[in-house]
Design an enzyme around this catalytic site. Sequence first.
Site, PDB file in Angstrom:
ATOM      1  N   HIS A   1       0.870  -1.185   0.000  1.00  0.00           N
ATOM      2  CA  HIS A   1       0.000   0.000   0.000  1.00  0.00           C
ATOM      3  C   HIS A   1       0.900   1.225   0.000  1.00  0.00           C
ATOM      4  O   HIS A   1       1.692   1.412   0.919  1.00  0.00           O
ATOM      5  CB  HIS A   1      -0.873  -0.034   1.256  1.00  0.00           C
ATOM      6  CG  HIS A   1      -2.085   0.842   1.179  1.00  0.00           C
ATOM      7  ND1 HIS A   1      -3.226   0.495   0.493  1.00  0.00           N
ATOM      8  CD2 HIS A   1      -2.340   2.061   1.710  1.00  0.00           C
ATOM      9  CE1 HIS A   1      -4.133   1.451   0.602  1.00  0.00           C
ATOM     10  NE2 HIS A   1      -3.615   2.421   1.335  1.00  0.00           N
TER      11      HIS A   1
ATOM     12  N   LYS B   1     -10.853   5.385  -3.834  1.00  0.00           N
ATOM     13  CA  LYS B   1      -9.933   6.487  -3.509  1.00  0.00           C
ATOM     14  C   LYS B   1      -8.587   6.099  -4.095  1.00  0.00           C
ATOM     15  O   LYS B   1      -8.062   5.019  -3.801  1.00  0.00           O
ATOM     16  CB  LYS B   1      -9.871   6.627  -1.989  1.00  0.00           C
ATOM     17  CG  LYS B   1      -8.690   7.385  -1.417  1.00  0.00           C
ATOM     18  CD  LYS B   1      -9.040   7.838   0.000  1.00  0.00           C
ATOM     19  CE  LYS B   1      -7.837   8.013   0.894  1.00  0.00           C
ATOM     20  NZ  LYS B   1      -8.192   8.634   2.184  1.00  0.00           N
TER      21      LYS B   1
ATOM     22  N   LYS C   1      -4.666   6.731  -4.411  1.00  0.00           N
ATOM     23  CA  LYS C   1      -3.579   7.402  -3.712  1.00  0.00           C
ATOM     24  C   LYS C   1      -2.609   7.967  -4.754  1.00  0.00           C
ATOM     25  O   LYS C   1      -2.142   7.238  -5.649  1.00  0.00           O
ATOM     26  CB  LYS C   1      -2.850   6.425  -2.794  1.00  0.00           C
ATOM     27  CG  LYS C   1      -3.740   5.772  -1.757  1.00  0.00           C
ATOM     28  CD  LYS C   1      -4.401   6.747  -0.812  1.00  0.00           C
ATOM     29  CE  LYS C   1      -3.503   7.110   0.340  1.00  0.00           C
ATOM     30  NZ  LYS C   1      -4.273   7.844   1.396  1.00  0.00           N
TER      31      LYS C   1
ATOM     32  N   ASP D   1      -6.225  11.174  -3.130  1.00  0.00           N
ATOM     33  CA  ASP D   1      -5.539  11.635  -1.921  1.00  0.00           C
ATOM     34  C   ASP D   1      -4.051  11.743  -2.238  1.00  0.00           C
ATOM     35  O   ASP D   1      -3.390  10.726  -2.488  1.00  0.00           O
ATOM     36  CB  ASP D   1      -5.768  10.630  -0.777  1.00  0.00           C
ATOM     37  CG  ASP D   1      -5.201  11.120   0.560  1.00  0.00           C
ATOM     38  OD1 ASP D   1      -4.627  12.228   0.594  1.00  0.00           O
ATOM     39  OD2 ASP D   1      -5.352  10.392   1.564  1.00  0.00           O
TER      40      ASP D   1
ATOM     41  N   GLU E   1      -8.160  15.104  -1.656  1.00  0.00           N
ATOM     42  CA  GLU E   1      -7.804  15.075  -0.226  1.00  0.00           C
ATOM     43  C   GLU E   1      -6.378  15.568  -0.016  1.00  0.00           C
ATOM     44  O   GLU E   1      -5.443  15.060  -0.640  1.00  0.00           O
ATOM     45  CB  GLU E   1      -7.972  13.629   0.275  1.00  0.00           C
ATOM     46  CG  GLU E   1      -7.658  13.435   1.729  1.00  0.00           C
ATOM     47  CD  GLU E   1      -8.023  12.022   2.204  1.00  0.00           C
ATOM     48  OE1 GLU E   1      -8.726  11.284   1.476  1.00  0.00           O
ATOM     49  OE2 GLU E   1      -7.604  11.660   3.314  1.00  0.00           O
TER      50      GLU E   1
ATOM     51  N   ASP F   1      -7.292  16.736   5.659  1.00  0.00           N
ATOM     52  CA  ASP F   1      -6.939  15.545   6.425  1.00  0.00           C
ATOM     53  C   ASP F   1      -5.791  15.880   7.378  1.00  0.00           C
ATOM     54  O   ASP F   1      -6.021  16.365   8.488  1.00  0.00           O
ATOM     55  CB  ASP F   1      -6.595  14.377   5.486  1.00  0.00           C
ATOM     56  CG  ASP F   1      -6.450  13.059   6.246  1.00  0.00           C
ATOM     57  OD1 ASP F   1      -6.824  13.017   7.431  1.00  0.00           O
ATOM     58  OD2 ASP F   1      -5.946  12.057   5.685  1.00  0.00           O
TER      59      ASP F   1
ATOM     60  N   LYS G   1     -10.889  11.157  12.000  1.00  0.00           N
ATOM     61  CA  LYS G   1     -10.032   9.997  12.326  1.00  0.00           C
ATOM     62  C   LYS G   1      -9.745   9.969  13.812  1.00  0.00           C
ATOM     63  O   LYS G   1      -9.350  10.993  14.386  1.00  0.00           O
ATOM     64  CB  LYS G   1      -8.693  10.085  11.587  1.00  0.00           C
ATOM     65  CG  LYS G   1      -8.802   9.838  10.115  1.00  0.00           C
ATOM     66  CD  LYS G   1      -7.481   9.847   9.392  1.00  0.00           C
ATOM     67  CE  LYS G   1      -7.789   9.663   7.902  1.00  0.00           C
ATOM     68  NZ  LYS G   1      -6.645   9.792   7.040  1.00  0.00           N
TER      69      LYS G   1
ATOM     70  N   GLU H   1     -14.267   5.154   4.762  1.00  0.00           N
ATOM     71  CA  GLU H   1     -13.218   4.450   4.005  1.00  0.00           C
ATOM     72  C   GLU H   1     -12.635   3.305   4.823  1.00  0.00           C
ATOM     73  O   GLU H   1     -11.460   2.962   4.645  1.00  0.00           O
ATOM     74  CB  GLU H   1     -12.119   5.440   3.586  1.00  0.00           C
ATOM     75  CG  GLU H   1     -11.434   6.099   4.766  1.00  0.00           C
ATOM     76  CD  GLU H   1     -10.273   7.006   4.382  1.00  0.00           C
ATOM     77  OE1 GLU H   1     -10.159   7.389   3.204  1.00  0.00           O
ATOM     78  OE2 GLU H   1      -9.481   7.334   5.276  1.00  0.00           O
TER      79      GLU H   1
HETATM   80  C1  MUC Z   1      -4.987   8.862   4.583  1.00  0.00           C
HETATM   81  O1  MUC Z   1      -4.199   9.769   4.449  1.00  0.00           O
HETATM   82  O2  MUC Z   1      -6.130   9.060   4.230  1.00  0.00           O
HETATM   83  C2  MUC Z   1      -6.452   6.132   4.644  1.00  0.00           C
HETATM   84  C3  MUC Z   1      -6.697   5.369   3.562  1.00  0.00           C
HETATM   85  C4  MUC Z   1      -5.486   5.189   2.894  1.00  0.00           C
HETATM   86  O3  MUC Z   1      -5.291   4.577   1.860  1.00  0.00           O
HETATM   87  O4  MUC Z   1      -4.532   5.873   3.530  1.00  0.00           O
HETATM   88  C5  MUC Z   1      -5.045   6.326   4.752  1.00  0.00           C
HETATM   89  C6  MUC Z   1      -4.519   7.609   5.243  1.00  0.00           C
HETATM   90 MG    MG Z   2      -5.644  11.209   3.664  1.00  0.00          MG
END
Ligand code: MUC
Ligand code: MG
Length: 392
Positions: free
Chosen positions: A40, A185, A187, A216, A242, A267, A291, A345
């Site tokens: 990840h 989502k 990244k 994000d 994000e 965030d 969170k 999420e």
């Molecule tokens: C974040 O920054 O959102 C949450 C889901 C993901 O893939 O990373 C986290 C942290």
């Molecule tokens: Mg985030």
Amino acid sequence: MTQPAVDLAPDFARLRDPDRDTAIREITTTIVALPSIRRHRLSNTEMSTREFVLVRVRLENGVEGIGEAAVLGGPRWAEESVESIKAVIDRYLAPGLIGCPAAQWAGIAARMGRAAIRNNAAKGALETAILDALTRTLELPLAALFGGALRDRVPVLWALASGDAEQELEEARAKLDRREHRDFKIKLGFATPEEDIARLTRLREGLPGMARLIVDANQGWSEADCRRHLPALRDLGVSLIEQPLPGDDYEGMARVAAQSPIPLMVDEAAFTHREIARAGAMGCGSVYSLKLVKSGGLMALAEAARVAEAAGMELYGGCLLEGSIGAAAHLAVFASLPRLPWGCEHFGPRMHRREIVRDPLLIEDFHLHLPTGPGLGVELDEDALAEFARSD
Ligand code: MUC
Ligand code: MG
């Protein structure tokens, strides 16, 4: 919207002396390392094994509660690591709480606040375990402490984060086929923005069944990157961006948000209530990611939701890839919020090859389901815990 049956009449007969019966007898911490189903990647960290701290709290009445303190790949997403969390709980938080009644949880939160500043993942997990033990004693679901569940399930997205578009397409198609996830989502930020856009384009084209696409960048883009690439994100139908800029760049976020055709989500920029209020007032974003590791407690998480809304932001149920224990804790709060327009999420329970609970949370029909039963509603699997507890 289905209303769960919540018994609002606790069995006080079991609590002849609430302060004595719910006094905290023992607090233990264990570092757990669970292998993930795949790598990840985030802009500033990556992981193939997810480590977290399991907190166990036993009350004088013998009831045990559990909580989970999450990190992402060491002290990279935020400053806490599993080692620091364990040390802070064992040495600074736990000793002052022995003998404190779980029934007086506001006092416990205040005590933790005096014993350590920030260290929010540590405090959040410890408070979760205390409230789990308390609500198990009362035979109430944890959500009852937040006013009771208004919904029994929450829409849940899946994150695509290997960086390999073909692998991500295959993964997303399987999620769509199984009706587990239709919102995704993506990244960004570990490649160049141009490579990010090329990957997103491939994913958008290859996933016609995708409902909502959010991105994000985990603080990995500059303000200029945003100006250059926001039009492409708009053309790709991205619904939410994000935390593109560094968390402390409130002015930059506000300038980008003012020009962006797509809402920005705050965030890493806002942990405390004051930071949330400031981010909202400055116009840094119009959505806030809730969170536990930012708020430092479930009570504070529920308050953060009110502060964010009052500051003009919609709510999104964020995570730090918690497993079923941490996800159930968040869900107890999320289910009690009058509005949660962006769903959540908490796909974390499906990111591990195995969990340390006997009853992992259910994801079905694109929703994460609130567990039933008292407290968190999840039970430890002692065999799995013994297998995955880190020994060093
Ligand atoms: C974040 O920054 O959102 C949450 C889901 C993901 O893939 O990373 C986290 C942290
Ligand atoms: Mg985030």
